[in-house]
Every structure is written in C-alpha cells, then in structure tokens.
Design an enzyme around this catalytic site. Structure first.
Site, PDB file in Angstrom:
ATOM      1  N   THR A 173       0.883  -1.174   0.000  1.00  0.00           N
ATOM      2  CA  THR A 173       0.000   0.000   0.000  1.00  0.00           C
ATOM      3  C   THR A 173       0.870   1.157   0.000  1.00  0.00           C
ATOM      4  O   THR A 173       1.306   1.638   1.017  1.00  0.00           O
ATOM      5  CB  THR A 173      -0.775   0.222   1.259  1.00  0.00           C
ATOM      6  OG1 THR A 173      -1.665  -0.794   1.354  1.00  0.00           O
ATOM      7  CG2 THR A 173      -1.537   1.514   1.240  1.00  0.00           C
ATOM      8  N   GLU A 219       4.348  -0.159  10.023  1.00  0.00           N
ATOM      9  CA  GLU A 219       3.523   0.182  11.184  1.00  0.00           C
ATOM     10  C   GLU A 219       3.786  -0.721  12.378  1.00  0.00           C
ATOM     11  O   GLU A 219       3.573  -1.933  12.333  1.00  0.00           O
ATOM     12  CB  GLU A 219       2.039   0.036  10.830  1.00  0.00           C
ATOM     13  CG  GLU A 219       1.501   1.236  10.077  1.00  0.00           C
ATOM     14  CD  GLU A 219       0.048   1.049   9.665  1.00  0.00           C
ATOM     15  OE1 GLU A 219      -0.478  -0.057   9.834  1.00  0.00           O
ATOM     16  OE2 GLU A 219      -0.523   2.022   9.162  1.00  0.00           O
ATOM     17  N   THR A 226     -10.487   5.802  14.135  1.00  0.00           N
ATOM     18  CA  THR A 226     -11.349   6.242  15.229  1.00  0.00           C
ATOM     19  C   THR A 226     -10.699   7.384  15.995  1.00  0.00           C
ATOM     20  O   THR A 226      -9.586   7.782  15.708  1.00  0.00           O
ATOM     21  CB  THR A 226     -11.637   5.072  16.194  1.00  0.00           C
ATOM     22  OG1 THR A 226     -10.407   4.474  16.565  1.00  0.00           O
ATOM     23  CG2 THR A 226     -12.518   4.057  15.523  1.00  0.00           C
TER      24      THR A 226
END
Lengths: 385, 385
Positions: free
Chosen positions: B179, B259, B385
């Site tokens: 990605t 990540e 979120t």
C-alpha cells in the site's frame, strides 16, 4: 461424555509429566467393538509431524482399535528419534489393549522441534490404559488441551445410536484443518467408505471454514471411529448429518476459545456464483490483519473488507457489493449508493456478523474467524518462552 | 531532492486541510520536459480506488505531464462523486500546468469510503501549483505521508543522468505492490516501452517482495516519469538497473518504517528450484502471524517457519530443509540432524535474518517483512477512530 457417549468406547486421560504445568497430557480412546471401522483426515501441510506420518499409514485399511494422544509436545521435526517415539507409543498401546500397532492412531500437540520424554510418555500410556472407563470421555478431552481454556466436547444423539467427539485447538487454526486434534466416535454400524465420506463432508463445511489466524498446523488430525455397538446402520446420509452436527458443535467451541480473541467474527458471503467463490471471499476477509485489528478496536472499517474481497479471484463486480455489519448496511453497491453510517454499527459485543453480498450468483458460505488483539500477540510471543 | 533530483522536474507539497492534523496533504510533481514519457504499475486488487481507475487510463499512451497526489483520503468506494473528484483534480492540474487532463495521473491515500473535500483539495492543488520548485521534492515527499513516521526519498546518480523517487506506505504492505504511492522521475531519454520494462522489472524484485502485513491495498501506484532533460539515452539495461536501485532503496525505507514493527525481518530462501518457489516460500513465512509474533517476543521459533514453508507448493523435501536464524543453524535436515540450540539465537536487535535452505535447487529470493506487535494492533485498531 464426548468420545464415550457412543457405545463401545472407553477413554482415559492422565498426567504424565510432559507438560511443565503438571496438568493431564496423555489421552487414550479405545474401541471395544464389535466393529473397528475408522476414517481420518489430516493436515494438508507438507511439513507433517511424526504422529501424522504414522497415523496416515495406520488408517489406510479403514480399521483402528485405539487412539493415543498427547499434549506437551508436537513430536514434529525432531528426526528419527521422534518417529520412533510415535511408533513405540503405538506398540505399547497395542500391547495394553490388544491388536497390532498398526491399529493404533497417534496424535500429538505442542511445540515443534523437541523430543518427547519417552519414559514419561510410556508411563502415562500405561496409567491411561489402567484408567480406561466408559465414562472417561471428559478426562480424555481435558488431557489434550494446550492453550485452550476449556475442554471441547460434543454429543449428537440419534434413535438408537450416537456420535460423540472431543477437540483441542486454540491457535494455528486455519483451513485445511485448524491446528487441532479431534476424535469422533460412533456406535453406528458403518463401513470405512461411509465413515470416510461422512467425515470429509463434515470437515469441509465445518473445521475447514474456521480460520482464526491463517496459520496451518503440522499436526492436524480428525479421526472417526465406529464400534457398531448400537447395531444400527443409519446409512451414509444420516451418518453424515450427525457427524456434521458434531463437527459444527466442536468447531464453534474452537472458534469462541481462539487464542486471545475478543470478538467472534462470522463472515457470511452470499450472492456468489459458486460455493468455492464464497469460501474464498470469506477466507480473504478472515485473513486480513487490518480488518481483524479494526474489529478489535471497535471500528466497523468496511473499506478493509472490500480491500480483502478485491484480492480474490471470485466472480463479482466491485460496484455490486453490499456490506452489512451487525445488521447495518454500511456499504451499498460498492459505495455508489447511499448507505448507513458506520457509526451506527455496534461492535461492543463479542459476536460480530459481517455479511458480504456479492450480488453475482446464488451460492453462499460462512467462514468463522477472530479479531487480532493484544492478547493474541502476547500469547504467541510468549508461548515457548 | 527525491523527485526533483532529475532534471526537468518541479514539485511542491502543501497543507490543504484534508488531514485533521493540518500537516501537508497535497503534492504535485510536474515534468517540464522536453519529453514526457511515462510508465506505471498499479495494485492488482480488483477493488480499485478512483484515482487508480483514472490513472490506469491516462498512462496507456505512455505520456504524463504531471502527477497530483493527496493523503487524507483514499477516494475509494465512494461512488460517482469520488470519481468526479479525481477527474476534477486532473482537469485543474491541466489548467494550471498545461496539457490535457488525460496527461495528469492522480494518486490518493487514506481512509476508504469517504468523500474528499473537493474545495479544500482544489485550493491545495492551486497552492501547490504556485509553489512548484526545482527543489520541491522533499516538500512533495512530506505531503503524501499517512502513518509513515518519515519521508522516503531516493536518488540514484548516473553519468549525466539520474533517477529520483519518493514513496509513502507503512501499513497494508503486501505483494502485487505494497500500500504505497511511489513517484519516480528520470531525466534520461527513454521510450515508454523502455520505461515500462524497467519499472516492471524493478518493482518485481523490490516492492513486490515487501510483505509487512499480507494486506493488499486498493490504491497502490508506482509511476515513472522521464523528462529527457539530460539528453542521455542510457538504454534499457542501464535504465532498469538505476530504477531498480532507486526502488530497492525506497522499499527498504518502507520496510524499516512499517507500522508498529519492532523487528525488520529479512527472509532469504535459497536452494529453490525456481525463483518463484523461493518467493512463495519467503512470502508464506512473511505471512505467518505466529512466526511474526514469536519474533516480537524474542522467540526463535523455527517450527513456525517450517509450518509456514509446508503450506506452499514449492519443490522441497521436508527432511532436507535447514533453517538459520541470525547466523545460528537451528534446524538441520528438517530436524533429523543435530542442530544448534535455538537459545543461541539473539533476537534482541532490530534486524532479523532468517535463512531457509530448501536444498532442492539453485535459485534464491529474499522477502522483507516485520514482526507482529502490540503497536501494530494498536495502530490498526485505532486508525479511523
């Protein structure tokens, strides 16, 4: 009761000292007949543990007298000595319960690459043989657990016959069998070919659709033993139905006890052209770490669902797909039509239902998985240390 | 310098307000020529974002004048309005820098399923066009970051010509492109067919062998633009070598910034019959959550390596495989010969080298991945979120 719910079976579980915790780690299941038909399915992993290599051979004639199982060590990738340990276990069981070593299946679970302590194992087998009991199913089910938090047992009662089963498995659950050991018993009268057909159909729609972490084990084994003690011949269809019910029950128990899971995620795929397409799509979503981490975080991130669907070869048009999460239609026609806001989705409960409507055909399938959590990472980072 | 290291290019990055953080989120790269040849590779995900659908069409003629990129939104699965936003961006860039909209590639990255704020985006594009500079490469590289912790830039200098590049991508890194968005520039003189061949060869051995979390994106794009400003025609082989060097450099930067990773894991597979076999084996290990969690925990669990190898279709005999972790041969001949104790393996450093010797043939490949950590779970549970 589990494996001793069906007539003609005795079982036992003992603590042999293979596990440092001292909890039970050797189980024995014996078929007292009058018949000793059997079938089995094994991991499709090409790196197979010694007990799998052994049991694959023993079951080729469709006959088994007994199954000996141990937790506390996978007996895998440990060289000729490991295979000799498996062989010796089968020989010892044959001595103790009758028949030949080739009528004894062996299952092991635990760490790969270490030798089992053979004297401890053999003492455990002797103790188990001495403790064999028509009510020993639960003790056997307890003795095969590793990271499982509870024993998994199932009983399916039919008119005059029954299917019982026990299972273990909490991590490394993936298709082509979860990392799991399952022993099913029945007192039905059935030929090996019927048992094989029933077992393959049952596992294909149950254990093979459980994919908690995408990892395939070296030791997966599912055995079905038939004693014929009921004298009832239910026929292949009824047998398949009962075995499937037992397997679905056990698969559900494995699912909700998956290592570190906080959510039990059910991925239902509808509108597929073939069932294989539906399974492929469900599996792709079940294997998306990003989607699974989002569910853990209470985030109904349907974009990650679509991103996973898009990796498959299934027949679909991207702009025909709907996604419904816990009853809320968060994506309509691939985002081209107005959908409900994902903030309407409540992921606070343990159960999560994801419906992927491909709108391409008439077939469907459901795959079960778990979320990716801190507890999963912790448990698998700490397992062997 | 990155994309402006090669002559004939200007770039800029601006903060358009698409990201709540207020950090730069719109980048523009313009090819001032004299030539405007181009090539591109895109995600193989079938659920493609609007900018991918657009850019695939624009590059078919082998010509691009400019690339406009935004972070702060993937512009994916958001219906006709989303595609119109992509189209409008390209039209606006064409107005501002010349040429037609079909000479402008568009790239987006961020959350799926949300509309980009078109007025904000258009203001950002105008500001970027006003800020275009021959030294603007770093500003552009900064403006495409999402969860990346640092900008990724590369420059490969050759005799009279150069290749520059920038990349973003920290999660959802998987084969058939991570990605990621990558823009490469060169001032070499090259035909579109040469650029295409160089880019495909370069990505196949670099970005396609980076698999940090097994998840494939909807937005992956790698673009190569050639200005011809150097007047040098290096030929296909030299071009391929330079582009591959730049891609390898960027891939390495993506890898070490994955990540939540605590370990950079390099999986080298040797002794394969084909390179494809070696890649398949490396990828299987790279996708084993159990293995990746074990590395996080400092546990040299080579059993999980073999369990992953066993899921592949590569040519090998299980009892021929050796595994070496950080220089310690922890498995010899599939466990049949004495190996070093895994307690000798030191996993305390950030770099982990896993060597899987299949001993079946002469081919090799290396796949790069990361460990599975609490930080990965946290980052991906909390992302939207």
């Amino acid at each position: 009761m589990s494996v001793t719910a069906a007539g003609g079976f005795r079982a036992a579980g003992t603590a042999a000292g293979l596990k440092p915790s001292g909890t039970p780690d050797v189980a024995l299941v014996v078929n007292d007949g009058p018949r000793r038909d059997a079938a089995a399915v094994f991991t499709s992993n090409r790196c197979k543990a010694n007990p799998v290599l052994w049991s694959e051979r023993t079951v080729t004639d469709g006959r088994l007298n007994a199954v000996v199982l141990n937790s506390g060590g996978a007996n895998c990738y440990n060289g000729p000595e490991g295979f000799q340990t498996t062989h010796a276990s089968a020989e010892l069981v044959a001595e103790l319960v009758g028949g030949g070593a080739f009528d004894v299946a062996v299952c092991s679970t635990g760490l790969i690459g270490q030798q089992l302590d053979r004297p401890l194992l053999e003492n455990g087998i002797k103790a188990a043989a001495g403790a064999l009991d028509g009510d020993g199913g639960h003790a056997a089910a307890e003795a095969i657990l590793t990271t499982d938090s509870v024993a998994k047992e199932a009983v399916v009662e039919r008119d005059g016959w029954a299917v019982g089963g026990m299972a273990k498995g909490a991590g490394m659950l993936a298709p082509a069998l979860a990392t799991m050991l399952v022993v099913l018993t029945t007192d039905a009268v059935a030929e090996p070919a019927d048992l094989d057909a029933a077992l393959r159909a049952a596992t294909a729609s149950t254990f093979d659709r459980l994919d908690t972490d995408g990892c395939m084990s070296t030791n997966d084994t599912v055995l079905l033993l038939a004693s014929g003690a009921s004298g009832v011949s239910p026929g292949r269809a009824a047998l398949t139905a009962a075995v499937t019910t037992a397997c679905a029950d056990l698969a559900r128990q494995l699912w909700v006890d998956a290592e570190g899971s906080h959510h039990d995620i059910q991925i239902e795929v509808t509108g597929a052209v073939t069932e294989a397409d539906a399974v492929e799509v469900g599996r792709a979503v079940a294997r998306s770490n990003l989607f699974k981490a989002a569910v853990f975080g209470g985030d109904p991130n349907w974009g990650r669902v679509l991103a996973a669907v898009g990796t498959t070869g299934a027949v679909f048009e991207p702009n025909d797909i709907d996604v419904v999460m816990n009853g809320v239609r968060v994506c309509r026609a691939g985002g081209t039509e107005l959908a409900s806001p994902s903030t309407d989705v409540d992921l606070s409960g343990r159960h999560v239902h994801v419906l992927v409507e491909l709108n391409a055909g008439e077939r469907a399938a459901t795959v079960l998985t778990s979320d990716l959590t801190h507890d999963y990472v912790h448990e698998n980072a700490a397992y062997s240390t």
